[in-house]
Design a protein around this motif. Structure first.
Motif, PDB file in Angstrom:
ATOM      1  N   ILE A 158      -5.784   0.230   9.569  1.00  0.00           N
ATOM      2  CA  ILE A 158      -5.040  -0.203   8.533  1.00  0.00           C
ATOM      3  C   ILE A 158      -5.490  -1.718   8.451  1.00  0.00           C
ATOM      4  O   ILE A 158      -6.088  -2.294   9.257  1.00  0.00           O
ATOM      5  CB  ILE A 158      -3.466  -0.417   9.188  1.00  0.00           C
ATOM      6  CG1 ILE A 158      -2.825   0.876   9.341  1.00  0.00           C
ATOM      7  CG2 ILE A 158      -2.779  -1.199   7.943  1.00  0.00           C
ATOM      8  CD1 ILE A 158      -1.416   0.850   9.995  1.00  0.00           C
ATOM      9  N   SER A 159      -5.750  -1.879   6.936  1.00  0.00           N
ATOM     10  CA  SER A 159      -6.283  -3.090   6.551  1.00  0.00           C
ATOM     11  C   SER A 159      -5.351  -3.685   5.463  1.00  0.00           C
ATOM     12  O   SER A 159      -5.486  -3.186   4.278  1.00  0.00           O
ATOM     13  CB  SER A 159      -7.651  -3.322   6.260  1.00  0.00           C
ATOM     14  OG  SER A 159      -7.834  -4.432   5.600  1.00  0.00           O
ATOM     15  N   GLY A 160      -4.246  -4.539   5.943  1.00  0.00           N
ATOM     16  CA  GLY A 160      -3.497  -4.771   4.628  1.00  0.00           C
ATOM     17  C   GLY A 160      -2.446  -3.829   4.076  1.00  0.00           C
ATOM     18  O   GLY A 160      -2.085  -3.035   4.705  1.00  0.00           O
ATOM     19  N   ARG A 161      -2.845  -3.756   2.844  1.00  0.00           N
ATOM     20  CA  ARG A 161      -2.018  -2.400   2.010  1.00  0.00           C
ATOM     21  C   ARG A 161      -2.872  -1.186   2.031  1.00  0.00           C
ATOM     22  O   ARG A 161      -2.238  -0.210   1.774  1.00  0.00           O
ATOM     23  CB  ARG A 161      -1.906  -2.653   0.635  1.00  0.00           C
ATOM     24  CG  ARG A 161      -0.840  -4.028   0.599  1.00  0.00           C
ATOM     25  CD  ARG A 161      -0.756  -4.164  -1.071  1.00  0.00           C
ATOM     26  NE  ARG A 161      -1.710  -4.610  -1.854  1.00  0.00           N
ATOM     27  CZ  ARG A 161      -2.566  -3.877  -2.732  1.00  0.00           C
ATOM     28  NH1 ARG A 161      -2.098  -2.525  -2.834  1.00  0.00           N
ATOM     29  NH2 ARG A 161      -3.519  -4.084  -3.133  1.00  0.00           N
ATOM     30  N   TYR A 162      -4.133  -1.318   2.786  1.00  0.00           N
ATOM     31  CA  TYR A 162      -4.915   0.149   3.070  1.00  0.00           C
ATOM     32  C   TYR A 162      -4.912   0.497   4.357  1.00  0.00           C
ATOM     33  O   TYR A 162      -4.684  -0.279   5.157  1.00  0.00           O
ATOM     34  CB  TYR A 162      -6.436  -0.249   2.514  1.00  0.00           C
ATOM     35  CG  TYR A 162      -6.980  -0.890   1.317  1.00  0.00           C
ATOM     36  CD1 TYR A 162      -7.752  -1.503   0.971  1.00  0.00           C
ATOM     37  CD2 TYR A 162      -5.908  -1.072   0.073  1.00  0.00           C
ATOM     38  CE1 TYR A 162      -8.343  -2.019  -0.174  1.00  0.00           C
ATOM     39  CE2 TYR A 162      -6.184  -1.443  -1.006  1.00  0.00           C
ATOM     40  CZ  TYR A 162      -7.232  -1.808  -1.416  1.00  0.00           C
ATOM     41  OH  TYR A 162      -7.673  -2.562  -2.572  1.00  0.00           O
TER      42      TYR A 162
END
Lengths: 114, 111
Positions: B60-64
């Motif tokens: 998970i990276s922020g909204r991604y």
């Protein structure tokens, strides 16, 4: 990540002429790659360019049509020879980053052949 | 043979919706790498993520977020609470001895 620049960013050329695209990287890299992206299509690898050796071409691409130079570890050129409208594409340069399996791409050269 | 399939040609959503982009790959190699790239209208390819074949942890990276499942040979990409700036073509790619791209999914996020 590597910073990659390409020249020209775009060009409009006449049928039968040739265009040389330059790719410059801000650090030394072993492998450089050239891709073609035809309008509305995905990216297709043209060839892999190692410094000091002949480029390795993918099926469907030949050296006479797409000669490549790799004079040092930070620079490469791709020439699109005897152009036809079918060569109208975006041509992208890419380099290996960490361990060859992480590739970063230049901004691309948008070529239109009339 | 190596192959990457992105069955969704185009997806349209309204801002703030979640959207998942599918990617299915084929390879006989046991060591390989999977990538996602974003190509906005400007044309530049933006690297989003790399995942190797031995690391099935989701990321998970922020909204991604990315869901890698070797059992189904899939590497799906989810954007949570989509924004207009997410509008782009997204490419999934597979690396064994060279980088093979899928055909891309065009995502349009409407305000």
């Amino acid at each position: 990540s590597a910073v990659i620049s390409q020249k020209p960013s775009r060009d409009i050329c006449q049928r039968g002429t040739s265009l040389t695209i330059q790719c410059q990287v801000d650090s030394q890299v072993t492998m450089m790659f050239w891709y073609r992206q035809q309008p509305g299509q995905s990216l297709t690898l043209i060839a892999t360019a190692n410094q000091g050796s002949e480029a390795t071409y993918e099926s469907g691409f030949v050296i006479d049509k797409f000669p490549i130079s790799r004079p040092n570890l930070t620079f490469s050129t791709l020439t699109v020879s005897n152009m036809s409208p079918e060569d109208s594409s975006i041509y992208l340069c890419s380099v290996d980053g960490t361990g060859y399996n992480e590739q970063f791409f230049g901004p691309g050269t948008r070529l239109t052949v009339l | 043979a190596q192959k990457v399939t992105q069955a969704q040609t185009e997806i349209s959503v309204v801002e703030k919706e979640d959207v998942t982009l599918d990617c299915v790959y084929e390879t006989r190699d046991t060591t390989y790498y999977l990538f996602w790239y974003k190509q906005p209208p400007s044309g530049e390819l933006v690297f989003l993520i790399r995942r190797n074949s031995f690391d099935e942890q989701n990321e998970i990276s922020g909204r991604y977020s990315w869901n890698f499942q070797k059992s189904t040979s899939s590497f799906n990409f989810t954007i949570t609470a989509s924004q207009v700036v997410d509008s782009a073509v997204y490419f999934c790619a597979l690396f064994t001895d060279k980088l093979i791209f899928g055909t891309g999914t065009r995502l349009q996020v409407f305000p």
